[in-house]
Scaffold this motif. Structure first.
Motif, mmCIF file in Angstrom:
data_model
loop_
_atom_site.group_PDB
_atom_site.id
_atom_site.type_symbol
_atom_site.label_atom_id
_atom_site.label_comp_id
_atom_site.label_asym_id
_atom_site.label_seq_id
_atom_site.Cartn_x
_atom_site.Cartn_y
_atom_site.Cartn_z
ATOM 1 N N TYR A 40 0.841 -1.196 0.000
ATOM 2 C CA TYR A 40 0.000 0.000 0.000
ATOM 3 C C TYR A 40 0.877 1.246 0.000
ATOM 4 O O TYR A 40 1.749 1.407 0.867
ATOM 5 C CB TYR A 40 -0.903 -0.008 1.232
ATOM 6 C CG TYR A 40 -1.888 1.137 1.256
ATOM 7 C CD1 TYR A 40 -2.838 1.278 0.252
ATOM 8 C CD2 TYR A 40 -1.861 2.083 2.276
ATOM 9 C CE1 TYR A 40 -3.751 2.317 0.261
ATOM 10 C CE2 TYR A 40 -2.776 3.128 2.304
ATOM 11 C CZ TYR A 40 -3.714 3.239 1.293
ATOM 12 O OH TYR A 40 -4.609 4.275 1.304
ATOM 13 N N PRO A 41 0.695 2.160 -0.961
ATOM 14 C CA PRO A 41 1.580 3.319 -1.071
ATOM 15 C C PRO A 41 1.277 4.449 -0.095
ATOM 16 O O PRO A 41 2.029 5.427 -0.024
ATOM 17 C CB PRO A 41 1.356 3.777 -2.515
ATOM 18 C CG PRO A 41 -0.035 3.345 -2.840
ATOM 19 C CD PRO A 41 -0.248 2.055 -2.086
ATOM 20 N N GLY A 42 0.177 4.345 0.618
ATOM 21 C CA GLY A 42 -0.191 5.387 1.567
ATOM 22 C C GLY A 42 -1.362 6.211 1.075
ATOM 23 O O GLY A 42 -1.574 6.365 -0.138
ATOM 24 N N ASP A 43 -2.127 6.751 2.004
ATOM 25 C CA ASP A 43 -3.324 7.514 1.653
ATOM 26 C C ASP A 43 -3.019 8.695 0.744
ATOM 27 O O ASP A 43 -3.745 8.971 -0.219
ATOM 28 C CB ASP A 43 -4.012 8.017 2.921
ATOM 29 C CG ASP A 43 -4.670 6.907 3.721
ATOM 30 O OD1 ASP A 43 -4.654 5.749 3.258
ATOM 31 O OD2 ASP A 43 -5.184 7.198 4.823
ATOM 32 N N ALA A 44 -1.950 9.441 1.060
ATOM 33 C CA ALA A 44 -1.656 10.661 0.311
ATOM 34 C C ALA A 44 -1.398 10.355 -1.162
ATOM 35 O O ALA A 44 -1.912 11.045 -2.060
ATOM 36 C CB ALA A 44 -0.458 11.381 0.930
ATOM 37 N N GLU A 45 -0.601 9.321 -1.437
ATOM 38 C CA GLU A 45 -0.281 8.994 -2.829
ATOM 39 C C GLU A 45 -1.495 8.471 -3.571
ATOM 40 O O GLU A 45 -1.741 8.847 -4.722
ATOM 41 C CB GLU A 45 0.852 7.977 -2.888
ATOM 42 C CG GLU A 45 1.282 7.653 -4.316
ATOM 43 C CD GLU A 45 2.523 6.790 -4.383
ATOM 44 O OE1 GLU A 45 2.791 6.214 -5.451
ATOM 45 O OE2 GLU A 45 3.234 6.696 -3.358
ATOM 46 N N VAL A 46 -2.281 7.608 -2.921
ATOM 47 C CA VAL A 46 -3.476 7.085 -3.574
ATOM 48 C C VAL A 46 -4.462 8.215 -3.854
ATOM 49 O O VAL A 46 -5.072 8.273 -4.932
ATOM 50 C CB VAL A 46 -4.139 5.987 -2.716
ATOM 51 C CG1 VAL A 46 -5.474 5.567 -3.323
ATOM 52 C CG2 VAL A 46 -3.221 4.782 -2.599
ATOM 53 N N ALA A 47 -4.614 9.132 -2.910
ATOM 54 C CA ALA A 47 -5.525 10.266 -3.102
ATOM 55 C C ALA A 47 -5.079 11.135 -4.269
ATOM 56 O O ALA A 47 -5.899 11.600 -5.077
ATOM 57 C CB ALA A 47 -5.618 11.088 -1.824
ATOM 58 N N GLU A 48 -3.775 11.373 -4.382
ATOM 59 C CA GLU A 48 -3.261 12.211 -5.466
ATOM 60 C C GLU A 48 -3.446 11.551 -6.829
ATOM 61 O O GLU A 48 -3.899 12.188 -7.783
ATOM 62 C CB GLU A 48 -1.784 12.513 -5.230
ATOM 63 C CG GLU A 48 -1.181 13.427 -6.294
ATOM 64 C CD GLU A 48 0.265 13.774 -6.017
ATOM 65 O OE1 GLU A 48 0.850 14.534 -6.816
ATOM 66 O OE2 GLU A 48 0.826 13.286 -5.012
ATOM 67 N N ILE A 49 -3.112 10.274 -6.909
ATOM 68 C CA ILE A 49 -3.297 9.541 -8.173
ATOM 69 C C ILE A 49 -4.765 9.556 -8.578
ATOM 70 O O ILE A 49 -5.115 9.801 -9.739
ATOM 71 C CB ILE A 49 -2.796 8.094 -8.034
ATOM 72 C CG1 ILE A 49 -1.283 8.066 -7.826
ATOM 73 C CG2 ILE A 49 -3.175 7.261 -9.265
ATOM 74 C CD1 ILE A 49 -0.746 6.688 -7.471
ATOM 75 N N THR A 50 -5.615 9.298 -7.602
ATOM 76 C CA THR A 50 -7.058 9.249 -7.870
ATOM 77 C C THR A 50 -7.573 10.595 -8.360
ATOM 78 O O THR A 50 -8.296 10.674 -9.362
ATOM 79 C CB THR A 50 -7.814 8.828 -6.599
ATOM 80 O OG1 THR A 50 -7.384 7.525 -6.188
ATOM 81 C CG2 THR A 50 -9.313 8.806 -6.844
#
Length: 262
Positions: A207-217
């Motif tokens: 899991y890359p972390g909330d911040a990275e997933v949020a940014e990609i999304t």
């Protein structure tokens, strides 16, 4: 898509996390150890779905029903000696039910995630487990944690999302934002529609972390929703990403929402 009870099939609701195994108290039972019937229909309620096992009677599928059994199987021998409420059962069953669910509905992964239907699994009750029953049952239900009461399913839900699914089976939301909104079928008045999904990782990746997933999304959804709307000069979009618990359960997708005029 509305979530399963014990393992998350993402429901298009921000930060939705459901427990792996429900551990509610059960009444003693003398139910048969025989596995349930695939294809059987039931009138399940959210209260029924909250339980780890289910003994509600079947109903004719031509009558009103909110659930249909789409998969029945035997737990592998490696799980037979575990306690009935061991989380390992749910972790294994998730893979079986989630894969069978997509095939049963005849929709792609994106359509399934953007639908209002979800799935739930049940195990034998404590008495049957002690007697040696080791089956599992997967049911499609006409709703989920954030869409109740459950909607009635068609006589046979097989192929429900094939082709271009009707709006009554796709998820929308009403409210100022997606996160704060109320989920409704798209056949009802709404202000947001789930229009696309994005794959934010591959199987086996950490899991890359909330911040990275949020940014990609967010970056993807901005472009994707703009294209879906026909590239207007201005538009509003929303996104839903799912956290580490859902990632560990197998979900690698986020959902993009378009603000509509309906």
């Amino acid at each position: 898509m509305l979530s399963p009870r014990r393992l998350p099939r993402p429901v298009l609701a921000a930060a939705l996390v459901v427990a792996l195994v429900a551990c509610g108290d059960e009444e003693p039972s003398t139910r048969s150890t025989e596995p349930p019937e695939k294809g059987a229909c039931r009138l399940l309620t959210p209260e029924d779905v909250a339980q780890p096992s289910d003994g509600t009677p079947t109903v004719p599928c031509g009558d009103r029903h909110t659930a249909q059994t789409f998969a029945v199987g035997e737990l592998p021998p490696s799980l037979h000696d575990l306690d009935a409420d061991d989380p390992s059962l749910g972790a294994w069953v998730y893979g079986e039910c989630s894969g069978a669910f997509t095939g049963f509905l005849s929709g792609d992964e994106s359509a399934v995630m953007r639908s209002v239907v979800s799935w739930v699994w049940f195990r034998p009750d404590d008495a049957a487990w002690e007697a040696g029953a080791r089956w599992y049952r997967c049911d499609v239900i006409g709703g989920g944690e954030q869409l109740t009461p459950y909607r009635a399913l068609p006589k046979n839900a097989k192929g429900l999302l094939e082709g271009l699914p009707p709006d009554q089976w796709m998820v929308c939301a009403t409210g100022r934002t997606v996160k704060a909104g109320t989920k409704v079928p798209c056949s009802e008045p709404h202000t947001w529609r789930a229009v696309t999904t994005i794959k934010v990782g591959e199987a086996g990746e950490p899991y890359p972390g909330d911040a990275e997933v949020a940014e990609i999304t967010s970056d993807f959804c901005s472009d994707s929703v703009g294209a879906w709307l026909g590239y207007p000069t201005s538009y509003d979009y929303g996104s839903t990403f799912f956290g580490e618990a859902e990632w560990e359960a197998g979900n690698r997708r986020s959902v993009c929402w378009a603000k509509t005029q309906q």
